[in-house]
Design a protein around this motif. Structure first.
Motif, mmCIF file in Angstrom:
data_model
loop_
_atom_site.group_PDB
_atom_site.id
_atom_site.type_symbol
_atom_site.label_atom_id
_atom_site.label_comp_id
_atom_site.label_asym_id
_atom_site.label_seq_id
_atom_site.Cartn_x
_atom_site.Cartn_y
_atom_site.Cartn_z
ATOM 1 N N VAL A 146 0.835 -1.203 0.000
ATOM 2 C CA VAL A 146 0.000 0.000 0.000
ATOM 3 C C VAL A 146 0.873 1.258 0.000
ATOM 4 O O VAL A 146 1.785 1.396 0.812
ATOM 5 C CB VAL A 146 -0.964 0.004 1.214
ATOM 6 N N ASP A 147 0.556 2.145 -0.945
ATOM 7 C CA ASP A 147 1.271 3.421 -1.043
ATOM 8 C C ASP A 147 0.585 4.413 -0.106
ATOM 9 O O ASP A 147 -0.447 4.992 -0.451
ATOM 10 C CB ASP A 147 1.215 3.891 -2.503
ATOM 11 N N VAL A 148 1.157 4.596 1.092
ATOM 12 C CA VAL A 148 0.477 5.435 2.081
ATOM 13 C C VAL A 148 0.503 6.922 1.735
ATOM 14 O O VAL A 148 -0.207 7.703 2.358
ATOM 15 C CB VAL A 148 0.975 5.250 3.537
ATOM 16 N N SER A 149 1.298 7.301 0.734
ATOM 17 C CA SER A 149 1.230 8.710 0.320
ATOM 18 C C SER A 149 -0.141 8.997 -0.301
ATOM 19 O O SER A 149 -0.516 10.141 -0.491
ATOM 20 C CB SER A 149 2.354 9.045 -0.664
ATOM 21 N N LYS A 150 -0.898 7.921 -0.611
ATOM 22 C CA LYS A 150 -2.249 8.075 -1.162
ATOM 23 C C LYS A 150 -3.312 8.003 -0.067
ATOM 24 O O LYS A 150 -4.504 8.041 -0.346
ATOM 25 C CB LYS A 150 -2.530 6.985 -2.201
ATOM 26 N N LEU A 151 -2.860 7.851 1.175
ATOM 27 C CA LEU A 151 -3.818 7.758 2.279
ATOM 28 C C LEU A 151 -3.937 9.109 2.972
ATOM 29 O O LEU A 151 -2.940 9.771 3.250
ATOM 30 C CB LEU A 151 -3.339 6.698 3.291
ATOM 31 N N GLU A 152 -5.178 9.524 3.207
ATOM 32 C CA GLU A 152 -5.410 10.776 3.931
ATOM 33 C C GLU A 152 -6.295 10.475 5.126
ATOM 34 O O GLU A 152 -7.308 9.789 4.993
ATOM 35 C CB GLU A 152 -6.077 11.807 3.014
ATOM 36 N N ILE A 153 -5.888 10.961 6.287
ATOM 37 C CA ILE A 153 -6.710 10.791 7.482
ATOM 38 C C ILE A 153 -7.489 12.077 7.702
ATOM 39 O O ILE A 153 -6.914 13.170 7.697
ATOM 40 C CB ILE A 153 -5.826 10.413 8.687
ATOM 41 N N GLU A 154 -8.809 11.934 7.856
ATOM 42 C CA GLU A 154 -9.661 13.103 8.093
ATOM 43 C C GLU A 154 -10.008 13.191 9.571
ATOM 44 O O GLU A 154 -10.530 12.242 10.146
ATOM 45 C CB GLU A 154 -10.968 12.992 7.284
ATOM 46 N N ILE A 155 -9.691 14.329 10.152
ATOM 47 C CA ILE A 155 -10.209 14.604 11.496
ATOM 48 C C ILE A 155 -11.050 15.871 11.370
ATOM 49 O O ILE A 155 -10.759 16.725 10.530
ATOM 50 C CB ILE A 155 -9.100 14.796 12.558
ATOM 51 N N THR A 156 -12.074 15.982 12.179
ATOM 52 C CA THR A 156 -12.882 17.193 12.081
ATOM 53 C C THR A 156 -12.142 18.337 12.763
ATOM 54 O O THR A 156 -11.278 18.122 13.621
ATOM 55 C CB THR A 156 -14.266 17.022 12.739
ATOM 56 N N GLU A 157 -12.532 19.533 12.357
ATOM 57 C CA GLU A 157 -11.994 20.723 13.002
ATOM 58 C C GLU A 157 -12.268 20.649 14.510
ATOM 59 O O GLU A 157 -11.424 20.993 15.334
ATOM 60 C CB GLU A 157 -12.693 21.941 12.382
ATOM 61 N N GLU A 158 -13.446 20.137 14.853
ATOM 62 C CA GLU A 158 -13.859 19.969 16.248
ATOM 63 C C GLU A 158 -12.866 19.092 17.011
ATOM 64 O O GLU A 158 -12.493 19.412 18.145
ATOM 65 C CB GLU A 158 -15.247 19.309 16.232
ATOM 66 N N PHE A 190 -17.412 27.458 13.765
ATOM 67 C CA PHE A 190 -17.138 28.899 13.930
ATOM 68 C C PHE A 190 -16.024 29.126 14.950
ATOM 69 O O PHE A 190 -16.138 29.925 15.867
ATOM 70 C CB PHE A 190 -18.407 29.661 14.340
ATOM 71 N N ASN A 191 -14.953 28.360 14.799
ATOM 72 C CA ASN A 191 -13.837 28.472 15.725
ATOM 73 C C ASN A 191 -12.899 29.589 15.289
ATOM 74 O O ASN A 191 -12.923 30.035 14.150
ATOM 75 C CB ASN A 191 -13.075 27.151 15.767
ATOM 76 N N SER A 192 -12.048 29.990 16.209
ATOM 77 C CA SER A 192 -10.994 30.928 15.846
ATOM 78 C C SER A 192 -10.056 30.220 14.867
ATOM 79 O O SER A 192 -9.936 29.001 14.879
ATOM 80 C CB SER A 192 -10.236 31.338 17.105
ATOM 81 N N LEU A 193 -9.449 30.975 13.982
ATOM 82 C CA LEU A 193 -8.593 30.357 12.965
ATOM 83 C C LEU A 193 -7.149 30.255 13.425
ATOM 84 O O LEU A 193 -6.299 29.706 12.737
ATOM 85 C CB LEU A 193 -8.661 31.170 11.665
ATOM 86 N N ASN A 194 -6.905 30.750 14.617
ATOM 87 C CA ASN A 194 -5.551 30.806 15.139
ATOM 88 C C ASN A 194 -4.854 29.449 15.156
ATOM 89 O O ASN A 194 -3.672 29.330 14.857
ATOM 90 C CB ASN A 194 -5.618 31.383 16.560
ATOM 91 N N TYR A 195 -5.634 28.415 15.473
ATOM 92 C CA TYR A 195 -5.054 27.074 15.615
ATOM 93 C C TYR A 195 -4.443 26.557 14.315
ATOM 94 O O TYR A 195 -3.572 25.696 14.328
ATOM 95 C CB TYR A 195 -6.117 26.105 16.142
ATOM 96 N N LEU A 196 -4.921 27.094 13.178
ATOM 97 C CA LEU A 196 -4.413 26.620 11.877
ATOM 98 C C LEU A 196 -2.898 26.784 11.765
ATOM 99 O O LEU A 196 -2.225 26.002 11.106
ATOM 100 C CB LEU A 196 -5.092 27.370 10.737
ATOM 101 N N LYS A 197 -2.382 27.820 12.416
ATOM 102 C CA LYS A 197 -0.937 28.074 12.360
ATOM 103 C C LYS A 197 -0.152 26.933 12.977
ATOM 104 O O LYS A 197 0.992 26.697 12.638
ATOM 105 C CB LYS A 197 -0.609 29.359 13.143
#
Ligand code: C2E
Ligand code: MG
Ligand code: MG
Ligand code: MG
Length: 292
Positions: A146-158, A190-197
């Motif tokens: 399995v080529d894991v570069s093709k795997l994406e794990i989704e977590i919610t923003e929450e 509707f969270n603050s976007l600060n965490y994205l950094k």
């Protein structure tokens, strides 16, 4: 895509119809006993369905999102909304997510799926579990093809904002394994976007609530175009969820949103149906189904 839908309807005839009929009936199923889920997982009643993820230009199939379904011997196909909240409450969600990862690795081993990107959803409990990264690592060792570069794990923003530091740590470890990370249902809380950094994620998935009323709703227009601009500036891939109409697709395409997912292309499909979808796609466009 209307053509592909027609083709699919012709090819699979009534079984296709039955599948969509089931999808509508699902919401009327009674809530199931908690005790049933654990044995259902052990009995193989939890299955992977796939929903295609397209380039927003609509002419290229990039991959798919794995979504769980409970194939119940009595109640039929049960959607996750009816058992995931329960599983989250009693902790079974950790077992369920592990099962889904195992199933996804098994599917990615199949030749027909090689080259396609596969996204899988992970719950808060599983994501913050100390053994999560080593569990993934074990799957990689057990499935060296399995080529894991093709795997994406989704977590919610929450999930991500519950413990931004912890999340950043886990994301970094997963990325060291070569796995991509998406922030699902982006904008919903509707969270603050600060965490994205602080979070080294690869992809933002715009929550479908913002897509649903496009192109009419000018507030959603503003929100979606701002999210796309933000993603571009942060050099993140961007997916529009819940694209149901050509108008909505045109809209996100004009914004240069990278990918689109939604009923316009297909509902989540059983593996065999997804394979038929891939074939139909190849036939219509006379080109390989491959990532952009
Ligand atoms: P999600 O990850 O945001 O997945 C997208 C949901 O939107 C899916 O619902 C999909 O069927 C639905 N959807 C896709 N396109 C459209 C559209 O055009 N219109 C509309 N109205 N809906 C669309 P689904 O499969 O019922 O899953 C619901 C949620 O359950 C997922 O949301 C995800 O949070 C969770 N989930 C699903 N599978 C798993 C899993 O294996 N593990 C975990 N932890 N959660 C899962
Ligand atoms: Mg998702
Ligand atoms: Mg989502
Ligand atoms: Mg969700």
């Amino acid at each position: 895509f209307a053509d592909i839908a027609m083709y699919l309807a012709k090819e699979s005839g009534r079984s296709n119809y039955k599948f969509f009929a089931n999808e509508t009936l699902q919401n009327k199923q009674p809530i199931l006993l908690e005790s049933e889920l654990c044995s259902a997982i052990a009995n193989g009643e939890i299955q992977v369905f796939f929903q295609p993820k397209m380039a927003s230009t609509g002419d290229c199939l990039y991959g798919m999102e794995a979504l769980c379904r409970w194939i119940h011997p009595v109640h039929g196909i049960i959607p996750p909304a009816q058992f995931i909240p329960l599983a989250e409450k009693n902790g079974d969600i950790v077992v369920l997510d592990k099962k889904m990862i195992e199933l996804v690795f098994a599917e990615m081993n199949k030749k027909a799926f090689h080259g396609l990107h596969v996204a899988v959803n992970i719950s808060t409990q599983q994501f913050y579990n100390n053994h999560f990264v080593s569990f993934i690592h074990k799957q990689m060792q057990d499935n060296p093809e399995v080529d894991v570069s093709k795997l994406e794990i989704e977590i919610t923003e929450e999930t991500a904002i519950q413990d931004v530091e912890g999340a950043a740590q886990t994301i970094t470890e997963l990325k060291e394994l070569g796995i991509r990370i998406a922030l699902d249902d982006f904008g919903k809380g509707f969270n603050s976007l600060n965490y994205l950094k602080q979070l080294p994620v690869d992809t933002l998935k715009i929550d479908r609530a913002f897509i649903a009323n496009l192109p009419e709703d000018f507030q959603d227009q503003a929100i979606v175009s701002s999210i796309v601009t933000l993603a571009k500036k942060l050099e993140l891939a961007i997916v529009a969820e819940g694209v149901e109409s050509q108008e909505q697709l045109n809209w996100v395409q004009d914004l240069k949103c990278d990918y689109a997912q939604g009923y316009m292309f297909s509902k989540p499909l059983q593996t065999s149906e997804f394979l038929t979808y891939l074939q139909a796609f190849n036939k219509e466009y006379k080109k390989e189904v491959r990532p952009v």
